[in-house]
Design an enzyme around this catalytic site. Structure first.
Site, PDB file in Angstrom:
ATOM      1  N   LYS A 248       0.839  -1.099   0.185  1.00 16.79           N
ATOM      2  CA  LYS A 248      -0.203  -0.027  -0.198  1.00 16.79           C
ATOM      3  C   LYS A 248       0.573   1.336  -0.290  1.00 16.79           C
ATOM      4  O   LYS A 248       0.434   2.491  -0.323  1.00 16.79           O
ATOM      5  CB  LYS A 248      -1.070  -0.043   1.160  1.00 16.79           C
ATOM      6  CG  LYS A 248      -1.553  -0.899   1.005  1.00 16.79           C
ATOM      7  CD  LYS A 248      -2.620  -0.703   2.372  1.00 16.79           C
ATOM      8  CE  LYS A 248      -4.565  -1.782   2.173  1.00 16.79           C
ATOM      9  NZ  LYS A 248      -5.343  -1.659   2.794  1.00 16.79           N
TER      10      LYS A 248
ATOM     11  N   ASP B  54     -10.185   2.802   1.645  1.00 11.45           N
ATOM     12  CA  ASP B  54     -10.561   2.710   3.325  1.00 11.45           C
ATOM     13  C   ASP B  54     -11.072   3.176   3.978  1.00 11.45           C
ATOM     14  O   ASP B  54     -12.177   2.901   4.750  1.00 11.45           O
ATOM     15  CB  ASP B  54      -9.056   2.079   3.690  1.00 11.45           C
ATOM     16  CG  ASP B  54      -8.865   0.883   2.989  1.00 11.45           C
ATOM     17  OD1 ASP B  54      -9.513  -0.258   2.978  1.00 11.45           O
ATOM     18  OD2 ASP B  54      -7.715   0.890   3.194  1.00 11.45           O
TER      19      ASP B  54
END
Length: 277
Positions: free
Chosen positions: A68, A108
């Site tokens: 990420k 997210d």
């Protein structure tokens, strides 16, 4: 039916075998009759894999641990909120003629905000955030984007204070938690995750101080934290709801279609049950 017109989507991570995202996204694609397929991929080299995704014509890709942060150096552009968070979980490839541009996003925070908003609007609310890892960063910066006031606590105080300073919010030491009152509590740690299902991120007797309690852990679906929360009259939000909403945000970014939430939720539940059957 997979053919020469099938659009390619997927997820890169290591490990990636137990990801629930393929079930969720393939169910959504099939439900809307879109000619696309979403596949799990485990790169041996991130840079080589990224250039392969670009060359093969992928439309969108999910990014999970441990890529990420590292993936950001390879992108053409990064969404402003993802830049604040310092991590990307979604890639969008856009072709213009012979060139392909890739932009990184982070859904997210959208997933956590929208899961919370099913029960309480975060704007103007005070939220206690437990944890100081990558998930806490995404959830915390997302709450700030939504206009919430964030209090942060973490077992390791130095790490917690560092993230609190970066977010510009107060840090609450464990010894001061009994005095804290907030509109909601969000656990972003792994406490209560299988196999340590009896772990709690906060003392059970403090739960009545938080009318809404959300746990990002989804295995088990009902963690001990949520079970104790329900027992003392709190409203509970499970981790699968956040996963569903962040996936729905990805799906819309990639396809331009409104995500079929009930279909995605059902696919996630079936996949989760399959992991433990």
């Amino acid at each position: 039916m997979i053919n020469g017109h099938t659009q390619l989507f997927g997820i890169i991570g290591d490990p990636v075998e137990h990801s629930l995202s393929p079930a969720m996204h393939n169910a959504a694609l099939a439900h809307l009759g879109l000619n696309g397929v979403y596949v799990p991929m485990r790169p041996t080299d991130l840079t080589t894999a990224f250039h392969g995704l670009r060359s093969l014509g992928f439309i969108g890709v999910s990014v999970t641990v441990p890529f990420k942060v590292a993936i950001m150096d390879l992108l053409d552009a990064v969404d402003p909120v993802a830049s604040k968070i310092g991590a990307v979980n979604t890639l969008v490839f856009e072709r213009t003629g012979a060139s392909t541009r890739c932009t990184g996003h982070n859904t997210d925070w959208l997933g956590s905000n929208r899961a919370l908003a099913e029960v309480i609007d975060p704007a103007g609310r005070t939220i206690l955030l437990i944890g100081a890892g990558g998930a806490a960063r995404a959830v915390g910066f997302g709450l700030l984007e939504a206009g919430a006031s964030v209090l942060l606590t973490n077992r390791t105080e130095a790490k917690g204070r560092k993230l609190a300073d970066q977010m510009g919010c107060p840090f609450v030491p464990a010894t001061e938690l009994p005095q804290v009152r907030a509109d909601a509590l969000i656990n972003t740690t792994s406490a209560g995750m299988t196999p340590r299902i009896d772990d709690m991120p906060i003392a059970p007797e403090l739960l009545p101080h938080f009318p809404v309690i959300m746990d990002i852990v989804y295995a088990p679906l009902e963690t001990r934290l949520l079970r104790e929360a329900i027992a003392c009259g709190c409203r509970a939000i499970d981790g699968l709801t956040m996963l569903q909403h962040q996936g729905a945000a990805q799906f819309t970014l990639w396809t331009g279609n409104e995500a079929p939430h009930p279909v995605m939720r059902q696919a996630l539940l079936a996949a989760l049950n399959g992991l433990h059957s």
